[in-house]
Design a protein around this motif. Sequence first.
Motif, short mmCIF file in Angstrom:
data_model
loop_
_atom_site.label_atom_id
_atom_site.label_comp_id
_atom_site.label_asym_id
_atom_site.label_seq_id
_atom_site.Cartn_x
_atom_site.Cartn_y
_atom_site.Cartn_z
N HIS A 118 0.81 -1.21 0.00
CA HIS A 118 0.00 0.00 0.00
C HIS A 118 0.85 1.27 0.00
O HIS A 118 0.49 2.27 -0.64
N ILE A 119 1.98 1.24 0.71
CA ILE A 119 2.79 2.46 0.85
C ILE A 119 3.33 2.92 -0.50
O ILE A 119 3.50 4.11 -0.74
N HIS A 120 3.63 1.97 -1.40
CA HIS A 120 4.20 2.40 -2.67
C HIS A 120 3.13 3.01 -3.57
O HIS A 120 3.42 3.83 -4.43
N ARG A 121 1.86 2.68 -3.35
CA ARG A 121 0.79 3.38 -4.05
C ARG A 121 0.71 4.83 -3.58
O ARG A 121 0.55 5.75 -4.38
N LEU A 122 0.81 5.01 -2.28
CA LEU A 122 0.74 6.36 -1.71
C LEU A 122 1.89 7.23 -2.19
O LEU A 122 1.70 8.37 -2.62
N MET A 123 3.09 6.67 -2.16
CA MET A 123 4.28 7.42 -2.57
C MET A 123 4.27 7.69 -4.08
O MET A 123 4.53 8.82 -4.52
N ALA A 124 3.97 6.67 -4.88
CA ALA A 124 3.97 6.84 -6.33
C ALA A 124 2.89 7.82 -6.76
O ALA A 124 3.10 8.64 -7.67
N GLY A 125 1.73 7.77 -6.11
CA GLY A 125 0.66 8.70 -6.42
C GLY A 125 1.04 10.13 -6.12
O GLY A 125 0.77 11.04 -6.92
N SER A 126 1.67 10.35 -4.98
CA SER A 126 2.11 11.70 -4.61
C SER A 126 3.13 12.23 -5.60
O SER A 126 3.05 13.38 -6.05
N MET A 127 4.10 11.41 -5.95
CA MET A 127 5.15 11.83 -6.88
C MET A 127 4.59 12.08 -8.28
O MET A 127 4.98 13.03 -8.97
N ALA A 128 3.64 11.25 -8.71
CA ALA A 128 3.03 11.43 -10.03
C ALA A 128 2.23 12.72 -10.08
O ALA A 128 2.29 13.47 -11.07
N GLY A 129 1.47 12.99 -9.03
CA GLY A 129 0.69 14.22 -8.99
C GLY A 129 1.56 15.45 -9.02
O GLY A 129 1.27 16.42 -9.74
N MET A 130 2.65 15.44 -8.27
CA MET A 130 3.55 16.59 -8.26
C MET A 130 4.26 16.77 -9.60
O MET A 130 4.46 17.90 -10.06
N SER A 131 4.62 15.67 -10.25
CA SER A 131 5.26 15.75 -11.57
C SER A 131 4.33 16.40 -12.59
O SER A 131 4.73 17.25 -13.38
#
Length: 320
Positions: A118-131
Amino acid sequence: MTSETAVSTPTAISSTPTNRDYYWLRSFVAGGVAGCCAKSTIAPLDRVKILLQAQNPHYKHLGVFSTLTAVPKKEGFLGLYKGNGAMMVRIFPYGAIQFMAFDNYKKLLSKRFGISGHIHRLMAGSMAGMSAVICTYPLDMVRARLAFQVKGEHRYTGIANAFHTIYLKEGGFMGFYRGLTPTLIGMAPYAGFSFFTFGTLKSLGLKHFPEMLGRPSSDNPDVLILKTYVNLLCGGVAGAIAQTISYPLDVARRRMQLGAVLPDSDKCVSLSKTLSYVYNEYGIKKGLYRGLSLNYIRCIPSQAVAFTTYEFMKQVLHLN
């Protein structure tokens, strides 16, 4: 619009040239089309949200529904879609970049850093949104300025004029990135929790109730996807949670973006000062969370259109 919509079974993925060729481009198009369809559906609500968030003097005494009826009376029906042209120019690359970045960040976190679950979904989502925000922020700035204008009081004549005016009068290139910091800070939890919530609900649903909630993808029977009504429900829940967490930062972002357009712009020069000013001047309900009810109303139809369109485009473009 901020999650995968397919879960693969452990079968070998075809590596034929047809499946490999231009995968990134097809993925880009699928995300972009989904974003445009979703945003066009809720464009009138987005216009009202900006007017209420920034306390537009013509509408600040009104609520969400009364503003929705007042705008067409004052500016005509198309007034509800003011700024939507700039939004479409922005949202296509935004949606496309976000979906592509999410997939790539997930692979990066899993393969390079060993982060999964689950944590990698949270991290990847945050990074994708900021990009996606960084790449498309100037377009969002212009869209906000155009949407804030009221008939008879136009500062900008169109998208090109807005770009030209902001560049000349507000510090050149950096003028297009006013309010970027609160946007990034707000996007991290918003995109992260959107991906996290939807992805978690999706995986749990397909794991425990595959026949009830899922169906095979039309372009690849080995891939199980959510049924449309389940996408609606999961997307709505994800959007509501993400909006509640990040909304005060979105209010601060809009006020900083509007800048010189607002009479109190000198009090909105940084994230902390903007949040403090809005809280002291208007409070929590009428300041930091003003217009939140509108976002809840926007959430379900927006996510429904985005997920349904993205699901359709993935099958049409053979992305599963």
